[in-house]
Design a protein around this motif. Structure first.
Motif, PDB file in Angstrom:
ATOM      1  N   SER A  10      38.199  44.227  87.358  1.00 38.69           N
ATOM      2  CA  SER A  10      39.411  43.826  86.263  1.00 38.69           C
ATOM      3  C   SER A  10      40.698  44.017  87.004  1.00 38.69           C
ATOM      4  N   SER A  11      41.543  43.899  86.102  1.00 41.92           N
ATOM      5  CA  SER A  11      43.126  44.250  86.715  1.00 41.92           C
ATOM      6  C   SER A  11      42.905  45.677  86.790  1.00 41.92           C
ATOM      7  N   ARG A  12      43.962  46.230  87.834  1.00 44.37           N
ATOM      8  CA  ARG A  12      43.848  47.706  87.968  1.00 44.37           C
ATOM      9  C   ARG A  12      45.263  48.211  86.981  1.00 44.37           C
ATOM     10  N   LYS A  13      44.791  49.210  86.265  1.00 49.96           N
ATOM     11  CA  LYS A  13      45.775  49.484  84.973  1.00 49.96           C
ATOM     12  C   LYS A  13      46.001  51.039  85.470  1.00 49.96           C
ATOM     13  N   PHE A  14      47.223  51.550  85.119  1.00 51.40           N
ATOM     14  CA  PHE A  14      47.783  52.833  85.216  1.00 51.40           C
ATOM     15  C   PHE A  14      47.548  53.410  83.863  1.00 51.40           C
ATOM     16  N   VAL A  15      46.742  54.786  83.775  1.00 49.47           N
ATOM     17  CA  VAL A  15      46.376  55.541  82.643  1.00 49.47           C
ATOM     18  C   VAL A  15      46.846  57.006  82.539  1.00 49.47           C
ATOM     19  N   SER A  16      46.472  57.595  83.741  1.00 50.78           N
ATOM     20  CA  SER A  16      47.071  58.836  83.760  1.00 50.78           C
ATOM     21  C   SER A  16      46.994  59.490  85.100  1.00 50.78           C
ATOM     22  N   SER A  17      48.068  60.317  85.721  1.00 48.23           N
ATOM     23  CA  SER A  17      47.957  61.012  87.010  1.00 48.23           C
ATOM     24  C   SER A  17      48.457  62.257  87.005  1.00 48.23           C
TER      25      SER A  17
ATOM     26  N   ILE B 219      39.602  65.606  74.691  1.00 46.53           N
ATOM     27  CA  ILE B 219      38.306  65.047  74.172  1.00 46.53           C
ATOM     28  C   ILE B 219      37.942  63.670  75.014  1.00 46.53           C
ATOM     29  N   GLU B 220      38.919  62.717  75.040  1.00 47.15           N
ATOM     30  CA  GLU B 220      38.793  61.488  75.798  1.00 47.15           C
ATOM     31  C   GLU B 220      39.112  61.629  77.280  1.00 47.15           C
ATOM     32  N   ASN B 221      38.259  62.693  77.945  1.00 49.89           N
ATOM     33  CA  ASN B 221      38.797  62.760  79.444  1.00 49.89           C
ATOM     34  C   ASN B 221      38.372  61.731  80.166  1.00 49.89           C
ATOM     35  N   PHE B 222      37.024  60.949  79.882  1.00 48.58           N
ATOM     36  CA  PHE B 222      36.812  59.987  80.795  1.00 48.58           C
ATOM     37  C   PHE B 222      35.758  59.148  79.602  1.00 48.58           C
ATOM     38  N   LEU B 223      36.354  57.939  79.306  1.00 49.44           N
ATOM     39  CA  LEU B 223      35.559  57.228  78.196  1.00 49.44           C
ATOM     40  C   LEU B 223      35.551  55.795  78.606  1.00 49.44           C
ATOM     41  N   ILE B 224      34.533  55.197  78.467  1.00 44.38           N
ATOM     42  CA  ILE B 224      34.438  53.721  78.708  1.00 44.38           C
ATOM     43  C   ILE B 224      33.877  53.236  77.114  1.00 44.38           C
ATOM     44  N   PHE B 225      34.808  52.353  76.689  1.00 45.41           N
ATOM     45  CA  PHE B 225      34.767  52.082  75.125  1.00 45.41           C
ATOM     46  C   PHE B 225      34.833  50.308  75.058  1.00 45.41           C
ATOM     47  N   LYS B 226      33.826  49.849  74.483  1.00 52.46           N
ATOM     48  CA  LYS B 226      34.013  48.501  74.224  1.00 52.46           C
ATOM     49  C   LYS B 226      34.252  48.214  73.025  1.00 52.46           C
ATOM     50  N   ARG B 227      35.640  47.513  72.906  1.00 50.59           N
ATOM     51  CA  ARG B 227      36.166  47.073  71.665  1.00 50.59           C
ATOM     52  C   ARG B 227      35.342  46.011  70.869  1.00 50.59           C
ATOM     53  N   ALA B 228      35.889  45.812  69.564  1.00 43.82           N
ATOM     54  CA  ALA B 228      34.990  44.700  68.662  1.00 43.82           C
ATOM     55  C   ALA B 228      35.264  43.439  69.338  1.00 43.82           C
ATOM     56  N   ALA B 229      36.558  42.951  69.829  1.00 37.70           N
ATOM     57  CA  ALA B 229      36.894  41.979  70.295  1.00 37.70           C
ATOM     58  C   ALA B 229      35.931  41.614  71.604  1.00 37.70           C
ATOM     59  N   SER B 230      35.112  40.456  71.762  1.00 39.97           N
ATOM     60  CA  SER B 230      34.080  40.396  72.612  1.00 39.97           C
ATOM     61  C   SER B 230      34.525  40.526  74.109  1.00 39.97           C
ATOM     62  N   ASP B 231      35.869  40.243  74.360  1.00 41.81           N
ATOM     63  CA  ASP B 231      36.168  40.265  75.743  1.00 41.81           C
ATOM     64  C   ASP B 231      36.937  41.483  76.107  1.00 41.81           C
ATOM     65  N   GLU B 232      37.293  42.594  75.230  1.00 38.87           N
ATOM     66  CA  GLU B 232      38.090  43.441  75.462  1.00 38.87           C
ATOM     67  C   GLU B 232      37.248  45.090  75.667  1.00 38.87           C
ATOM     68  N   PHE B 233      37.862  45.918  76.449  1.00 32.30           N
ATOM     69  CA  PHE B 233      37.514  47.186  76.803  1.00 32.30           C
ATOM     70  C   PHE B 233      38.629  48.012  76.808  1.00 32.30           C
TER      71      PHE B 233
ATOM     72  N   ARG C 261      44.531  59.341  77.548  1.00 32.12           N
ATOM     73  CA  ARG C 261      45.193  58.008  77.571  1.00 32.12           C
ATOM     74  C   ARG C 261      44.160  57.039  78.247  1.00 32.12           C
ATOM     75  N   TYR C 262      44.795  55.822  77.546  1.00 29.38           N
ATOM     76  CA  TYR C 262      43.966  54.598  77.988  1.00 29.38           C
ATOM     77  C   TYR C 262      44.741  53.176  77.948  1.00 29.38           C
ATOM     78  N   ALA C 263      43.959  52.411  78.658  1.00 31.31           N
ATOM     79  CA  ALA C 263      44.535  51.131  79.122  1.00 31.31           C
ATOM     80  C   ALA C 263      43.494  50.094  78.410  1.00 31.31           C
ATOM     81  N   ILE C 264      43.872  48.966  78.106  1.00 22.70           N
ATOM     82  CA  ILE C 264      43.136  48.002  77.395  1.00 22.70           C
ATOM     83  C   ILE C 264      43.051  46.867  78.251  1.00 22.70           C
ATOM     84  N   LEU C 265      41.677  46.270  78.537  1.00 14.13           N
ATOM     85  CA  LEU C 265      41.364  45.144  79.647  1.00 14.13           C
ATOM     86  C   LEU C 265      40.965  44.197  78.672  1.00 14.13           C
ATOM     87  N   TYR C 266      41.533  42.963  79.093  1.00 15.12           N
ATOM     88  CA  TYR C 266      41.208  41.752  78.527  1.00 15.12           C
ATOM     89  C   TYR C 266      40.539  40.620  79.177  1.00 15.12           C
TER      90      TYR C 266
END
Length: 223
Positions: free
Chosen positions: A131-138, A73-87, A94-99
């Motif tokens: 952003s920083s580059r984050k490992f998610v799924s390979s 279901i979350e095969n490719f998702l861009i999601f803005k979190r409630a915190a003003s500086d987080e995605f 699978r996902y990574a959090i960006l700050y």
């Protein structure tokens, strides 16, 4: 009888892609129904880049781009979190959090996200800043019939919408590629310069369906 047959044939025909140059989608209210469904015939992606422009005053979490298949279901998702500086960036469930992202309200932002199945690395480019580059799924491509939704997050294939995760605001210039485009190309997109349009989704030739209260309006001059 002939008229009925003609109507059936017209209804079954694929939608004609539309040039949305100088246009934007306006999502004027928070709902669990209103969205735009984007159409692609692709069923196998080993890499992805998505770019779009968005404007909102939402302080809560919300989805900017949701791609689902029956198997993920979350095969490719861009999601803005409630915190003003987080995605959150999602690939293959699978996902990574960006700050530390400078996402101001009531401002047009250029948002690009990339992923490559070989490395599993995702990255966000906000207004041309990486952003920083984050490992998610390979090791596994995005496979299967794809449903792409703007305005809602899919919690099930093509549905499961929650108004508290919906997008309200304006969105424009949505493009998607089946490869990781270069940093120079991302900067050209962000700076409104000439760039190579998406080969999966192309704003200048977009096949889409509007469900619920979503408007197509002229782009604002401040974009």
């Amino acid at each position: 009888m002939m008229l009925l047959l003609l109507l059936v044939m017209l209804t079954s025909c694929a939608a004609i892609p539309r040039d949305l140059s100088n246009k934007m989608f306006t999502f004027p209210q928070e709902t669990n129904t209103a969205h735009v469904r984007l159409t692609t015939s692709r069923q196998n992606l080993g890499a992805v880049t998505v770019c779009l422009r968005s404007f909102t005053d939402l302080k809560r979490a919300h989805s900017l781009f949701s791609l689902a298949t029956p198997s993920a279901i979350e095969n490719f998702l861009i999601f803005k979190r409630a915190a003003s500086d987080e995605f959150e960036l999602w690939a293959r469930n699978r996902y990574a959090i960006l700050y530390g992202e400078d996402y101001e309200l009531n401002t047009w932002h250029s948002v690009c996200s990339t992923w490559n199945a070989a490395s599993g690395v995702m990255q966000l480019w906000l207004d041309g800043k990486p952003s920083s580059r984050k490992f998610v799924s390979s090791g596994s491509n995005i496979n299967g019939p794809m449903l792409i939704v703007l305005g809602q997050e899919q919690d099930s294939y093509g549905g499961g919408f929650d108004s508290k995760q919906s997008f309200a605001g304006m969105m424009s210039d949505v493009h998607m590629w089946d490869y990781v485009i270069s940093p120079d190309e991302i900067l050209r997109y962000s700076d409104h310069l000439s760039f190579t349009p998406g080969n999966v989704l192309n704003w200048w030739s977009l096949d889409f369906q509007i469900v619920g209260r979503v408007l197509i309006e002229d782009q604002q001059k401040t974009l």
